[in-house]
Each structure stands twice: as structure tokens, then as C-alpha cells.
Design a protein around this motif. Structure first.
Motif, PDB file in Angstrom:
ATOM      1  N   GLY A 195       8.259   7.003  -4.376  1.00 42.66           N
ATOM      2  CA  GLY A 195       7.271   6.039  -3.916  1.00 42.66           C
ATOM      3  C   GLY A 195       7.876   4.671  -3.727  1.00 42.66           C
ATOM      4  N   GLY A 196       7.111   3.792  -3.117  1.00 41.81           N
ATOM      5  CA  GLY A 196       7.578   2.431  -2.908  1.00 41.81           C
ATOM      6  C   GLY A 196       6.478   1.560  -2.340  1.00 41.81           C
ATOM      7  N   THR A 197       6.644   0.275  -2.509  1.00 36.14           N
ATOM      8  CA  THR A 197       5.687  -0.684  -1.989  1.00 36.14           C
ATOM      9  C   THR A 197       6.330  -1.458  -0.849  1.00 36.14           C
ATOM     10  OG1 THR A 197       4.563  -0.912  -4.113  1.00 36.14           O
ATOM     11  CG2 THR A 197       4.258  -2.696  -2.522  1.00 36.14           C
ATOM     12  N   ILE A 198       5.785  -1.291   0.324  1.00 36.77           N
ATOM     13  CA  ILE A 198       6.338  -1.921   1.521  1.00 36.77           C
ATOM     14  C   ILE A 198       5.825  -3.347   1.637  1.00 36.77           C
ATOM     15  CG2 ILE A 198       6.381  -1.822   4.045  1.00 36.77           C
ATOM     16  CD1 ILE A 198       6.177   1.230   3.784  1.00 36.77           C
ATOM     17  N   ASP A 199       6.761  -4.276   1.848  1.00 28.94           N
ATOM     18  CA  ASP A 199       6.383  -5.684   1.960  1.00 28.94           C
ATOM     19  C   ASP A 199       5.472  -5.930   3.147  1.00 28.94           C
ATOM     20  OD1 ASP A 199       7.940  -6.273  -0.184  1.00 28.94           O
ATOM     21  OD2 ASP A 199       9.514  -7.291   0.923  1.00 28.94           O
ATOM     22  N   SER A 227       3.312   9.241   5.207  1.00 31.05           N
ATOM     23  CA  SER A 227       1.999   8.951   4.614  1.00 31.05           C
ATOM     24  C   SER A 227       0.855   9.236   5.579  1.00 31.05           C
ATOM     25  CB  SER A 227       1.928   7.485   4.180  1.00 31.05           C
ATOM     26  OG  SER A 227       1.924   6.629   5.304  1.00 31.05           O
ATOM     27  N   GLN A 228       1.133   9.168   6.882  1.00 29.39           N
ATOM     28  CA  GLN A 228       0.113   9.426   7.901  1.00 29.39           C
ATOM     29  C   GLN A 228      -1.155   8.614   7.647  1.00 29.39           C
ATOM     30  OE1 GLN A 228      -0.385  13.693   7.939  1.00 29.39           O
ATOM     31  NE2 GLN A 228       1.496  14.014   9.086  1.00 29.39           N
ATOM     32  N   SER A 229      -0.951   7.348   7.322  1.00 31.11           N
ATOM     33  CA  SER A 229      -2.081   6.456   7.072  1.00 31.11           C
ATOM     34  C   SER A 229      -2.945   6.325   8.326  1.00 31.11           C
ATOM     35  CB  SER A 229      -1.571   5.073   6.652  1.00 31.11           C
ATOM     36  OG  SER A 229      -2.621   4.133   6.688  1.00 31.11           O
ATOM     37  N   PRO A 230      -4.257   6.503   8.209  1.00 30.10           N
ATOM     38  CA  PRO A 230      -5.133   6.333   9.373  1.00 30.10           C
ATOM     39  C   PRO A 230      -4.985   4.944   9.996  1.00 30.10           C
ATOM     40  CG  PRO A 230      -6.321   7.372   7.570  1.00 30.10           C
ATOM     41  CD  PRO A 230      -4.999   6.918   7.012  1.00 30.10           C
ATOM     42  N   GLU A 279      10.604  -5.079  -5.176  1.00 31.00           N
ATOM     43  CA  GLU A 279       9.728  -4.020  -5.685  1.00 31.00           C
ATOM     44  C   GLU A 279       9.778  -4.019  -7.202  1.00 31.00           C
ATOM     45  OE1 GLU A 279       9.912   0.739  -5.958  1.00 31.00           O
ATOM     46  OE2 GLU A 279      10.284  -0.084  -3.981  1.00 31.00           O
ATOM     47  N   GLN A 280       8.707  -4.377  -7.850  1.00 33.59           N
ATOM     48  CA  GLN A 280       8.623  -4.394  -9.301  1.00 33.59           C
ATOM     49  C   GLN A 280       7.964  -3.103  -9.786  1.00 33.59           C
ATOM     50  OE1 GLN A 280       9.951  -7.026 -10.920  1.00 33.59           O
ATOM     51  NE2 GLN A 280      10.464  -7.978  -8.966  1.00 33.59           N
ATOM     52  N   ARG A 281       8.039  -2.889 -11.104  1.00 35.82           N
ATOM     53  CA  ARG A 281       7.419  -1.691 -11.661  1.00 35.82           C
ATOM     54  C   ARG A 281       5.954  -1.963 -11.981  1.00 35.82           C
ATOM     55  NH1 ARG A 281       7.547   3.591 -10.982  1.00 35.82           N
ATOM     56  NH2 ARG A 281       7.615   4.800 -12.881  1.00 35.82           N
ATOM     57  N   HIS A 282       5.245  -2.607 -11.017  1.00 34.43           N
ATOM     58  CA  HIS A 282       3.820  -2.841 -11.181  1.00 34.43           C
ATOM     59  C   HIS A 282       3.044  -1.567 -10.893  1.00 34.43           C
ATOM     60  CE1 HIS A 282       4.690  -6.963 -11.759  1.00 34.43           C
ATOM     61  NE2 HIS A 282       4.915  -7.265 -10.492  1.00 34.43           N
ATOM     62  N   HIS A 283       3.615  -0.700 -10.077  1.00 35.07           N
ATOM     63  CA  HIS A 283       2.931   0.518  -9.675  1.00 35.07           C
ATOM     64  C   HIS A 283       3.578   1.733 -10.346  1.00 35.07           C
ATOM     65  CE1 HIS A 283       1.975  -2.183  -6.227  1.00 35.07           C
ATOM     66  NE2 HIS A 283       0.788  -1.637  -6.400  1.00 35.07           N
ATOM     67  N   PRO A 330       1.529   0.103  -1.403  1.00 35.02           N
ATOM     68  CA  PRO A 330       2.171   1.144  -2.203  1.00 35.02           C
ATOM     69  C   PRO A 330       1.906   2.527  -1.611  1.00 35.02           C
ATOM     70  CG  PRO A 330       0.184   0.388  -3.296  1.00 35.02           C
ATOM     71  CD  PRO A 330       0.344  -0.470  -2.068  1.00 35.02           C
ATOM     72  N   LEU A 331       2.964   3.285  -1.352  1.00 39.24           N
ATOM     73  CA  LEU A 331       2.843   4.595  -0.738  1.00 39.24           C
ATOM     74  C   LEU A 331       3.733   5.598  -1.463  1.00 39.24           C
ATOM     75  CD1 LEU A 331       3.109   3.503   3.020  1.00 39.24           C
ATOM     76  CD2 LEU A 331       1.009   4.173   1.830  1.00 39.24           C
ATOM     77  N   VAL A 332       3.430   6.881  -1.310  1.00 38.61           N
ATOM     78  CA  VAL A 332       4.215   7.946  -1.937  1.00 38.61           C
ATOM     79  C   VAL A 332       4.581   8.977  -0.878  1.00 38.61           C
ATOM     80  CG1 VAL A 332       4.136   9.887  -3.559  1.00 38.61           C
ATOM     81  CG2 VAL A 332       3.230   7.663  -4.236  1.00 38.61           C
ATOM     82  N   HIS A 333       5.831   9.405  -0.917  1.00 43.06           N
ATOM     83  CA  HIS A 333       6.272  10.505  -0.048  1.00 43.06           C
ATOM     84  C   HIS A 333       5.997  11.791  -0.826  1.00 43.06           C
ATOM     85  CE1 HIS A 333       8.507  12.993   2.664  1.00 43.06           C
ATOM     86  NE2 HIS A 333       8.996  11.968   3.342  1.00 43.06           N
ATOM     87  N   GLU A 334       4.931  12.480  -0.452  1.00 38.48           N
ATOM     88  CA  GLU A 334       4.485  13.655  -1.201  1.00 38.48           C
ATOM     89  C   GLU A 334       5.529  14.766  -1.199  1.00 38.48           C
ATOM     90  OE1 GLU A 334       1.580  14.423  -2.853  1.00 38.48           O
ATOM     91  OE2 GLU A 334       0.838  12.369  -2.670  1.00 38.48           O
TER      92      GLU A 334
END
Length: 224
Positions: free
Chosen positions: A122-126, A163-166, A3-7, A113-117
Motif C-alpha cells: 500500500g501507499g499514500t499518493i501525494d 485500484s480502479q478508483s471510480p 509517506e508516514q506510518r499514519h496508515h 491511501p491505496l492498496v494493491h490487492e
């Protein structure tokens, strides 16, 4: 993937939050091992900082190659890399591709990339893939697997559920079935480390404490 600091991770109201890897830096369990490694590098006439940068570069390129493959796209270099790194990471990519084809997996999420509101990180899942059931995987190109890696994927699962992504809701509403690490070192075969659920639960408790520490950081004065 590393996880890089790209986001820049932000909540819906625009509040910037720390990444999973930034939070885990508070742990320090591997500090002695890293110091020992740096000492050995120096004693053998190598610059530890340069070796660290080279390892990071190798990981970044390997992950980008694998993500491009999973997305059905061509790998595009964002800067010039040495021929050695490009050759090594191509070999890593090919090793991953052979395993992926054998697995019969289906991509549900790649480099997401997702965020726990609610908890504020946050983090980017591989990769989340259907491999005999929804499985969260983190790809590591490091020489070894460290406890921090278990903490990282535990934190990722919580983001995924929150995240409850659809796209993923029907698959991971109550969490994924399996969580693991795809270990893809520079030398050696690809191995899959599926982490027992009990270890994931313990790792999540560690992350909760680290996140609390991270949120207290602004209130601790620096300097004398």
C-alpha cells in the motif's frame, strides 16, 4: 509527500500489507551517503538524530500545509512545532502555491491511501493532477532527489492503476501520462523533475524485487 506510518494498509480481507516506503528500505543504495552525512553532522557538533528528526518534522508539516491548501482547508497542527519549522514550511507552502496557480492544474487525487490487492502493498499518493494530462506527483522536501524516489513513484502508479478508483478510472485506466517529483527544498526554488518512462519501468522492476524480499522476511530467522 513523505509517506508516514499514519496508515495501516490492509487488503479487503483484512490482511495487513507493507507500505511502499517500508519495502524500499530493503534497497540500501543511499546507505553510504547517509553515513557520510551523519559523520559530517557529528564532526560539526550537531546531533545527527536530532537533525534527522527536524528534517522529518519539516517535511511532515510542509506536506500537511500543501495538502490543506489543495483540499481548500485550513492547516491544523496535530502537535506543537517550533517557530522555525512553522516559518520555513509556510515559505515552502507559498512557493508551492505560486507554482500551482501558474500550472493551471486540477486536483484528481490528493493524499490518497491505496492498496494493491493483487501484489500486496500500500501507499499514500501525494498528488494526481490534470496538468496538460493526468500527472502523478510526489512532493519531496529533501535536499536531494535519490533513486529511491523514482522507485517510490513507479510503485505508486501501479497502485493507482490497480485500484480502479471510480474517481480516477477515466483518467488513469492505463496509467498516467507523466510521473514526476516536485522538489521543494528548504533553501532554493521549486523544481519539477519529470521522469522518463524508461526510468519508471526500470524503477518498477527494482520495486518488484524489493517486494519479493519483503515477503520473504518472515521466513528468515533473526538471531543466532
Amino acid at each position: 509527500m513523505a509517506e508516514q506510518r499514519h496508515h495501516i494498509y490492509q487488503t479487503k480481507d483484512g490482511t495487513e500489507v507493507p507500505s511502499v516506503t517500508e519495502v524500499i528500505k530493503n534497497l540500501g543504495w543511499s546507505k553510504d551517503a547517509l553515513i557520510g552525512w551523519a559523520r559530517r553532522e557529528a564532526m560539526e557538533g550537531r546531533d545527527p538524530l536530532r537533525a534527522k528528526d527536524r528534517s522529518s518534522e519539516r517535511g511532515t508539516v510542509a506536506h500537511a500545509r500543501i495538502a490543506a491548501y489543495l483540499h481548500g482547508k485550513r492547516f491544523k497542527k496535530d502537535k506543537e512545532y517550533s517557530s522555525e519549522v512553522l516559518e520555513e514550511t509556510w515559505a515552502m507552502r507559498e512557493t508551492f502555491v505560486r507554482w500551482w496557480k501558474r500550472s493551471g492544474g486540477k486536483v484528481l487525487l490528493c493524499e490518497g491511501p491505496l492498496v494493491h490487492e493483487e501484489l500486496g502493498y500500500g501507499g499514500t499518493i501525494d498528488l494526481v493532477a490534470d496538468i496538460g494530462g493526468p500527472t502523478l506527483l510526489d512532493i519531496k522536501t529533501s535536499a536531494s532527489i535519490w533513486p529511491e524516489h523514482h522507485i517510490q513513484v513507479a510503485a505508486y502508479e501501479k497502485i493507482l492503476v490497480a485500484s480502479q478508483s471510480p474517481l480516477l478510472g477515466k483518467h488513469v485506466g492505463n496509467g498516467v501520462e507523466k510521473i514526476g517529483i516536485v522538489h521543494l527544498p528548504r533553501a532554493g526554488e521549486l523544481t519539477i523533475h519529470i521522469i522518463p518512462r524508461g526510468e519508471i519501468e526500470a524503477a518498477w522492476k527494482v520495486f518488484e524485487h524489493l517486494l519479493a524480499i519483503e515477503k520473504l522476511r518472515p521466513f528468515v530467522a533473526a538471531g543466532g
